[in-house]
Design an enzyme around this catalytic site. Sequence first.
Site, short mmCIF file in Angstrom:
data_model
loop_
_atom_site.label_atom_id
_atom_site.label_comp_id
_atom_site.label_asym_id
_atom_site.label_seq_id
_atom_site.Cartn_x
_atom_site.Cartn_y
_atom_site.Cartn_z
N ASP A 293 0.86 -1.17 0.00
CA ASP A 293 0.00 0.00 0.00
C ASP A 293 0.91 1.23 0.00
O ASP A 293 1.90 1.28 0.73
CB ASP A 293 -0.89 -0.03 1.25
CG ASP A 293 -2.04 0.97 1.17
OD1 ASP A 293 -1.80 2.10 0.71
OD2 ASP A 293 -3.15 0.62 1.58
N GLU A 336 -4.98 2.55 -3.91
CA GLU A 336 -3.52 2.41 -3.91
C GLU A 336 -3.07 1.10 -3.27
O GLU A 336 -1.94 0.98 -2.81
CB GLU A 336 -2.87 3.60 -3.19
CG GLU A 336 -3.24 3.76 -1.74
CD GLU A 336 -4.46 4.64 -1.51
OE1 GLU A 336 -4.61 5.14 -0.38
OE2 GLU A 336 -5.28 4.81 -2.44
#
Length: 417
Positions: A293, A336
């Site tokens: 992430d 993301e």
Amino acid sequence: MKNNDLDWWLDLVPDAALVVGQDQMVVAANARADAMFGAPQGALRSRALEVLIPEASRQAHRQHVAGFFRQQTCRAMGSGLRLQGQRLDGQLRPMDIMLNRIQVANQELTMVVIRDDSERVAMVKLGDELAATTARLARAQEVGGLGWWEYDSDGQRLIWSPMVPAILGVPEEVEPSLALVAEQCHQDDRPHLRALHQNLMKAPGTCLTYRIRRPDGELRWIRETIDHGTGNRVLGVMRDITTEKTLEDRLRAESTIDDLTGLYNRKQFNRDLKSRYADYTRLNRNTSMIMYDFDHFKNINDCHGHLMGDNVLRQAAEIVAGQLRASDNAYRLGGEEFAIIIGNTGPGDARKLAERVRSSVEAARFRLGDSIVRATVSLGISQFRASDTNFEDIFRRADEAVYQSKSASRNTVRVVA
């Protein structure tokens, strides 16, 4: 459940989620919901739900809410409640919605789980395009726009229509010959085509799809159907299905590939992880999973704009793909959040790969116009365990490892084996 537990609870939901009161005010929202509706983090809380609903749909929404609170059952995801949502910037987006009633501190609230339905809508549109293309091709066959040939086994004579040489890309005056078709056939398909043509009297009812390489180098897909003619004659119908195959490939790619990054999407991730879990349970063949992430990604979007954010995700995906073996796959899970599935690899080698990914992203300079930004990622690693009961267990552990990485210092790797 208490009110102060709502934020923690919603953060565990993998999709966008809201909690709404009977007065239709948003009581709580997770970060995915903020992102879906284009709101700064935390900005949806205390807003009227109707600001997220197109004006034309608000009256129907009010009627649905009144009916929902009169019934006792929840509405599950994918059960048909597909609506248009409205982002704060006014853009509309198709959404699939699950509703469930919950009790929090003696209040009756509604939990709303939302998924972006754009992919399904796009697939329906592409399916309609494919159906329309198929209908046009069927009409072309009706008016004689296909190539045909006829073979007379008694006279050992072959004739064909002018469309056959057009399909093959050769002059119309070329002598009809099935050997010529076989010569242009792709080498991988040629044995099947020759076997078909060598047994024509036994072939009626057979349909074969194969590729040809035209003299100009163009590769075309052909579907050839064999049928009985009159007497000892055999009829063959040749149809160029390249357009159909291209659209099928496009549909297949768009159902499994993330448009922004070119990596596999969440749907393909679930398929592949489920398959790897089956291999583990049957063959004891383990798999390592890396989740990662981006750190403080919201700052990139806020300071440099979403175009730069998209550019970071796109270029980083290329960097990660360059670190993988042919047998490894990378996926964009949403926003993301990303994952890598690597087979036949222990935690040690998985960690080496994760470190390469981490350091490569950290070293990169992401450019858009005159702007340059840097980014880092936090990574988590896990493997299947004998105690796992389904393929999602490894996902939960990898997600926990990412959480540990972010809690520690970010831009680091953690393992929850």
